[in-house]
Design an enzyme around this catalytic site. Structure first.
Site, PDB file in Angstrom:
ATOM      1  N   ASP A 123      22.250  -4.702 -63.446  1.00 56.97           N
ATOM      2  CA  ASP A 123      23.273  -4.246 -64.402  1.00 56.97           C
ATOM      3  C   ASP A 123      24.388  -5.281 -64.447  1.00 56.97           C
ATOM      4  O   ASP A 123      24.944  -5.646 -63.408  1.00 56.97           O
ATOM      5  CB  ASP A 123      23.813  -2.892 -63.907  1.00 56.97           C
ATOM      6  CG  ASP A 123      24.653  -2.164 -64.948  1.00 56.97           C
ATOM      7  OD1 ASP A 123      25.053  -2.768 -65.952  1.00 56.97           O
ATOM      8  OD2 ASP A 123      24.906  -0.956 -64.727  1.00 56.97           O
ATOM      9  N   ASP A 160      27.247  -3.937 -72.285  1.00 57.64           N
ATOM     10  CA  ASP A 160      26.863  -3.453 -70.963  1.00 57.64           C
ATOM     11  C   ASP A 160      25.397  -3.036 -71.047  1.00 57.64           C
ATOM     12  O   ASP A 160      25.034  -2.203 -71.891  1.00 57.64           O
ATOM     13  CB  ASP A 160      27.761  -2.259 -70.616  1.00 57.64           C
ATOM     14  CG  ASP A 160      27.491  -1.665 -69.245  1.00 57.64           C
ATOM     15  OD1 ASP A 160      26.569  -2.116 -68.551  1.00 57.64           O
ATOM     16  OD2 ASP A 160      28.234  -0.720 -68.876  1.00 57.64           O
ATOM     17  N   HIS A 212      29.235   5.936 -70.906  1.00 53.66           N
ATOM     18  CA  HIS A 212      30.690   5.883 -71.071  1.00 53.66           C
ATOM     19  C   HIS A 212      31.074   5.087 -72.295  1.00 53.66           C
ATOM     20  O   HIS A 212      30.306   4.247 -72.776  1.00 53.66           O
ATOM     21  CB  HIS A 212      31.313   5.242 -69.823  1.00 53.66           C
ATOM     22  CG  HIS A 212      30.608   3.965 -69.395  1.00 53.66           C
ATOM     23  ND1 HIS A 212      30.990   2.725 -69.828  1.00 53.66           N
ATOM     24  CD2 HIS A 212      29.514   3.763 -68.620  1.00 53.66           C
ATOM     25  CE1 HIS A 212      30.172   1.817 -69.320  1.00 53.66           C
ATOM     26  NE2 HIS A 212      29.253   2.405 -68.580  1.00 53.66           N
ATOM     27  N   HIS A 228      35.276   1.500 -68.707  1.00 57.47           N
ATOM     28  CA  HIS A 228      35.045   2.950 -68.726  1.00 57.47           C
ATOM     29  C   HIS A 228      36.142   3.672 -69.479  1.00 57.47           C
ATOM     30  O   HIS A 228      37.229   3.866 -68.958  1.00 57.47           O
ATOM     31  CB  HIS A 228      34.950   3.506 -67.303  1.00 57.47           C
ATOM     32  CG  HIS A 228      33.648   3.217 -66.643  1.00 57.47           C
ATOM     33  ND1 HIS A 228      33.462   2.151 -65.788  1.00 57.47           N
ATOM     34  CD2 HIS A 228      32.450   3.827 -66.725  1.00 57.47           C
ATOM     35  CE1 HIS A 228      32.206   2.131 -65.381  1.00 57.47           C
ATOM     36  NE2 HIS A 228      31.563   3.133 -65.927  1.00 57.47           N
ATOM     37  N   GLU A 256      23.353   5.212 -70.375  1.00 54.35           N
ATOM     38  CA  GLU A 256      22.644   4.787 -69.166  1.00 54.35           C
ATOM     39  C   GLU A 256      22.104   5.958 -68.346  1.00 54.35           C
ATOM     40  O   GLU A 256      22.702   6.367 -67.375  1.00 54.35           O
ATOM     41  CB  GLU A 256      23.516   3.868 -68.299  1.00 54.35           C
ATOM     42  CG  GLU A 256      24.892   4.384 -67.961  1.00 54.35           C
ATOM     43  CD  GLU A 256      25.624   3.462 -66.977  1.00 54.35           C
ATOM     44  OE1 GLU A 256      24.981   2.679 -66.252  1.00 54.35           O
ATOM     45  OE2 GLU A 256      26.861   3.555 -66.917  1.00 54.35           O
ATOM     46  N   GLU A 304      19.720   0.916 -69.585  1.00 54.61           N
ATOM     47  CA  GLU A 304      21.004   0.981 -70.288  1.00 54.61           C
ATOM     48  C   GLU A 304      21.058   0.011 -71.469  1.00 54.61           C
ATOM     49  O   GLU A 304      20.579  -1.114 -71.381  1.00 54.61           O
ATOM     50  CB  GLU A 304      22.130   0.628 -69.308  1.00 54.61           C
ATOM     51  CG  GLU A 304      23.510   0.646 -69.939  1.00 54.61           C
ATOM     52  CD  GLU A 304      24.616   0.361 -68.928  1.00 54.61           C
ATOM     53  OE1 GLU A 304      24.367  -0.361 -67.953  1.00 54.61           O
ATOM     54  OE2 GLU A 304      25.736   0.861 -69.146  1.00 54.61           O
TER      55      GLU A 304
HETATM   56 CO    CO Z   1      25.934  -1.199 -67.014  1.00 54.96          CO
END
Ligand code: CO
Length: 300
Positions: free
Chosen positions: A87, A98, A160, A168, A193, A285
């Site tokens: 990640d 992300d 998020h 976040h 995710e 994700e």
């Molecule tokens: Co991530």
């Protein structure tokens, strides 16, 4: 109303760079490869492609769901049988991408179904990222995809919102049906995710970690802490890890500085997140912009 074109272009650029960096990571994550060196190679790739790193590469293994980084100088290697999550985040002028994938390092493909569970859940959820869809509906689909493979979603981890220089922000995207009737709105930027496990489906924070987030400025006295703060300013308030700082000022001095900055409440620690029953965890994700035709901008 759609996102400003130049902002959308920055998200797309961050997503493309991240996608290329993760493709590179997939070629490097092999049995016997040095874990720290893989993280450093992927982070270098992001820089070489013109991206900035939004948070450190985290190769969390087996029952560690997230927030694990190797220490500076670590000789740890990937081993046969591991399930590795990888990640990492990229940003362009604070617009964050992300994304994460899971890889099965077993000889016999024993983690394939677990990985499929989180991947299916992610891909079905991404199709729903349209204005008016409720958080409960998304959580329900994620939960159903994961339980269909015989596993449980990790309930206290969630997707998020992605803010400017902020990894976040609201809303949290649940990985099970919470009953939350909050609706998605056009142009929300979200990381989806799902985490799947044969375990209980809950994580706890370990006692110690080496990933840090910036909380607030406070004056500090020691020269090490001041030097560290100067370096940390370059990260624009985004998370960082010990091996980054160690590469700049030496491991011993970086550790002393970080201890002081945590004590002074300038920094907070994000410890590794471990599954409560030591169940192996998979994660998949992508980042998406909510629209009638959802824009998944980390998918190449
Ligand atoms: Co991530």
């Amino acid at each position: 109303m759609a996102l400003d074109k130049s902002i959308l272009a920055e998200y797309k650029q961050a997503g493309t760079i991240l996608s290329q960096a993760l493709a590179h990571a997939k070629t490097l994550i092999k049995v016997d490869a040095n874990i720290l060196e893989v993280c450093q190679a992927v982070e270098k790739k992001i820089h070489d492609l013109g991206g900035s790193i939004a948070f450190p590469a985290q190769p969390s293994i087996d029952h560690i769901a997230a927030h694990w980084c190797p220490d500076p100088g670590s000789q740890e290697v990937f081993e046969e049988g591991m399930l590795v999550k990888f990640d990492v985040g990229v940003h362009i002028n604070g617009r964050i991408a992300d994304s994460a994938f899971s890889v099965d390092l077993s000889d016999d493909g024993r983690h394939q179904a677990l990985i499929r569970a989180s991947k299916n859940a992610r891909d079905e959820a991404l199709k729903m990222m349209k204005p008016g869809v409720t958080l409960a509906e998304i959580g329900r689909v994620i939960q159903d995809e994961i339980t269909a493979e015989g596993f449980s979603p990790v309930r206290n981890l969630s997707g998020h919102g992605l803010g400017e220089y902020d990894v976040h922000v609201a809303p949290s995207i649940p990985n099970f049906d919470t009953g939350d009737k909050t609706e998605l709105e056009e142009d929300m930027v979200l990381a989806v995710e799902p985490f799947a496990t044969p375990g209980k489906g809950k994580i706890f924070e370990q006692d110690q970690g080496n990933i840090y987030g910036y909380k607030q400025f406070k004056p500090v006295r020691s020269p090490y802490a001041r030097e560290a703060l100067k370096i940390i300013e370059e990260y624009n308030g985004l998370p960082f890890t010990l091996h980054w700082l160690a590469a700049r000022m030496g491991t011993g001095q970086a550790k002393l500085a970080l201890r002081e900055l945590v004590q002074k409440d300038v920094l907070e620690v994000y410890p590794p997140l471990q599954e409560v029953s030591s169940g192996i965890v998979s994660q998949s994700e992508h980042s998406v912009i909510v629209a009638d035709k959802p824009i998944v901008y980390t998918r190449e």
